[in-house]
Design an enzyme around this catalytic site. Structure first.
Site, mmCIF file in Angstrom:
data_model
loop_
_atom_site.group_PDB
_atom_site.id
_atom_site.type_symbol
_atom_site.label_atom_id
_atom_site.label_comp_id
_atom_site.label_asym_id
_atom_site.label_seq_id
_atom_site.Cartn_x
_atom_site.Cartn_y
_atom_site.Cartn_z
ATOM 1 N N ASP A 222 24.748 11.561 -30.468
ATOM 2 C CA ASP A 222 25.347 10.232 -30.566
ATOM 3 C C ASP A 222 24.695 9.424 -31.681
ATOM 4 O O ASP A 222 23.459 9.415 -31.810
ATOM 5 C CB ASP A 222 25.156 9.459 -29.255
ATOM 6 C CG ASP A 222 26.276 9.691 -28.266
ATOM 7 O OD1 ASP A 222 27.357 10.127 -28.683
ATOM 8 O OD2 ASP A 222 26.071 9.427 -27.065
ATOM 9 N N GLU B 16 31.728 5.926 -31.299
ATOM 10 C CA GLU B 16 32.630 5.275 -30.358
ATOM 11 C C GLU B 16 33.608 4.358 -31.090
ATOM 12 O O GLU B 16 33.268 3.721 -32.084
ATOM 13 C CB GLU B 16 31.831 4.446 -29.348
ATOM 14 C CG GLU B 16 30.937 5.281 -28.439
ATOM 15 C CD GLU B 16 30.177 4.433 -27.429
ATOM 16 O OE1 GLU B 16 29.347 5.000 -26.704
ATOM 17 O OE2 GLU B 16 30.414 3.203 -27.360
ATOM 18 N N ASP C 244 23.435 8.960 -26.236
ATOM 19 C CA ASP C 244 22.611 7.755 -26.154
ATOM 20 C C ASP C 244 22.398 7.320 -24.711
ATOM 21 O O ASP C 244 21.647 6.377 -24.445
ATOM 22 C CB ASP C 244 23.184 6.618 -27.001
ATOM 23 C CG ASP C 244 24.627 6.270 -26.670
ATOM 24 O OD1 ASP C 244 25.163 6.825 -25.685
ATOM 25 O OD2 ASP C 244 25.223 5.444 -27.389
ATOM 26 N N SER C 245 23.020 8.043 -23.766
ATOM 27 C CA SER C 245 22.720 7.829 -22.347
ATOM 28 C C SER C 245 21.264 8.120 -22.040
ATOM 29 O O SER C 245 20.752 7.697 -20.997
ATOM 30 C CB SER C 245 23.615 8.714 -21.473
ATOM 31 O OG SER C 245 23.455 10.088 -21.799
ATOM 32 N N GLU D 41 36.845 8.573 -21.831
ATOM 33 C CA GLU D 41 36.025 8.270 -20.654
ATOM 34 C C GLU D 41 36.667 7.218 -19.763
ATOM 35 O O GLU D 41 37.109 6.169 -20.238
ATOM 36 C CB GLU D 41 34.635 7.795 -21.101
ATOM 37 C CG GLU D 41 33.692 7.486 -19.943
ATOM 38 C CD GLU D 41 32.271 7.223 -20.393
ATOM 39 O OE1 GLU D 41 31.433 6.909 -19.528
ATOM 40 O OE2 GLU D 41 31.986 7.330 -21.605
ATOM 41 N N LYS E 148 28.569 11.902 -32.820
ATOM 42 C CA LYS E 148 29.656 11.268 -32.066
ATOM 43 C C LYS E 148 29.604 9.762 -32.268
ATOM 44 O O LYS E 148 28.526 9.161 -32.199
ATOM 45 C CB LYS E 148 29.570 11.600 -30.570
ATOM 46 C CG LYS E 148 30.708 10.972 -29.743
ATOM 47 C CD LYS E 148 30.777 11.577 -28.348
ATOM 48 C CE LYS E 148 29.671 11.089 -27.439
ATOM 49 N NZ LYS E 148 29.768 9.631 -27.145
#
Length: 272
Positions: A86, A118, A42-43, A185, A116
Site C-alpha cells: 500500500d 485508493e 497500511d492496515s 471493499e 496499491k
C-alpha cells in the site's frame, strides 16, 4: 507470481487469494498457506503499530515492514507470492513526483513488485497513469477506502443506484489508467458482481460477496489475533485466546517451579 498472471487466473475461473503480512513470521505463514498475493497493507498501522486508523503510517514504515516480509519468505523468488504494498496516506495525493518517489523506493529497496492506491479522483488517475508508464504495476481500491475514514467513515459504500453507477465508471477509469487489479471493499455483492463481469482485470472483494474474481483478508482478523473484526472478516480460529492460554501456561509453570525451588533445601554456598 506476476501481476499479469492474475488476469490469466480470472480467465481460467480460478479464485485469487490475497492475505496481508506485516513481518517475517506473518509472511512465512501466508506463503506456506499458498496465497497468490501478499498485501503489505497500511492496515499494519492498526494491526502491528496499534494506531486507531491507517492514516499515521509512513512510507518509511511501509518500507521497513515490506523488507521484513521479504526476509520471511522461504521459497525461491520465482515461487514466491506476488507482493503488493500500500502507498500510505498523503504519499500520492500531493503530486505525481512524490508518488513516483514513494512507489519507486518501495520497489527498489524491498520485495514489493506492485503498489496499491485508493480512490479514482482525477489526481489519483493521473498518478496511476504516471506510475504505469514508468513500469510500476498498480492495484486500485474502491468502496470503503480506509484513508478516507474522516470523510466516509467505515460504513458500507455504493448502496444506491447513483453511487453504484459512479463506482462502475470509476472502476472503468482505473482499468483504463492501467491498474492490473481492483479491490472493492464493503459494497453490495450485486455491484461487485457487475464490476467483475464488465472489467477485464480481476476484481478482488473484501466484504463484497462471493461473486468476485478473488478475495483479500487481513490475516490477523482470520486468525482471531485482533481484539475485534469487521463483520465480513470473521476469525477462523480464536488465535488471540489460544496464544494467551499458551503463554499463561508457561508463566504458571515457571512460577510453580520457582515456588518449589524455594521450599527445598538449598545446597551450601561454594567457597569463593
Amino acid at each position: 507470481m506476476r501481476p499479469s498472471e492474475l488476469t490469466q487466473l480470472k480467465q481460467d475461473g480460478r479464485a485469487i487469494s490475497i492475505l496481508t503480512a506485516w513481518d517475517g513470521i506473518s509472511a512465512a505463514l501466508v506463503e506456506a498457506a499458498g496465497a497468490d498475493v501478499v498485501l503489505v497493507g497500511d492496515s499494519l498501522a492498526m494491526v502491528a503499530l496499534c494506531h486507531a486508523t491507517t492514516l499515521p503510517v509512513t512510507v518509511e514504515q511501509m518500507l521497513h515492514h515490506t523488507k521484513a516480509v521479504g526476509r520471511g519468505f522461504t521459497r525461491p523468488l520465482p515461487q514466491q507470492p506476488l507482493v503488493v504494498c500500500d502507498l500510505p496516506f498523503l504519499s500520492y495525493q500531493c503530486g505525481e513526483d512524490k508518488a513516483v518517489a514513494a512507489a519507486g523506493s518501495l520497489l527498489k529497496h524491498s520485495c514489493a513488485a506492485a503498489v496499491k492506491l485508493e480512490g479514482a479522483e482525477p489526481e489519483v488517475l493521473a498518478v496511476i497513469e504516471r506510475l504505469v508508464r514508468m513500469g510500476i504495476p498498480v492495484m486500485g481500491h474502491l468502496g470503503l477506502t480506509p484513508q478516507a475514514v474522516h470523510q466516509l467513515g467505515y460504513r458500507r459504500q455504493a448502496e444506491d443506484p447513483r453511487s453504484q453507477a459512479q463506482m462502475l465508471q470509476q472502476a472503468k477509469q482505473l482499468e483504463q489508467a492501467g491498474c492490473f487489479a481492483l479491490v472493492v471493499e464493503h459494497v453490495p455483492s450485486s455491484i461487485a458482481r457487475c464490476l467483475s463481469q464488465q472489467l477485464t482485470i480481476p476484481v478482488i472483494g473484501i466484504g463484497a460477496g462471493e461473486d468476485c474474481d478473488g478475495q483479500v483478508r487481513v490475516t490477523a482478523d482470520l486468525l482471531g489475533l485482533t481484539p475485534s473484526q469487521p463483520p465480513f472478516s470473521q476469525p477462523l480460529i480464536q488465535g488471540r485466546q489460544l496464544c494467551v492460554e499458551a503463554l499463561q501456561g508457561w508463566v504458571k509453570q515457571l512460577h510453580q517451579q520457582a515456588k518449589t525451588a524455594t521450599t527445598t533445601t538449598s545446597p551450601p554456598e561454594p567457597d569463593c
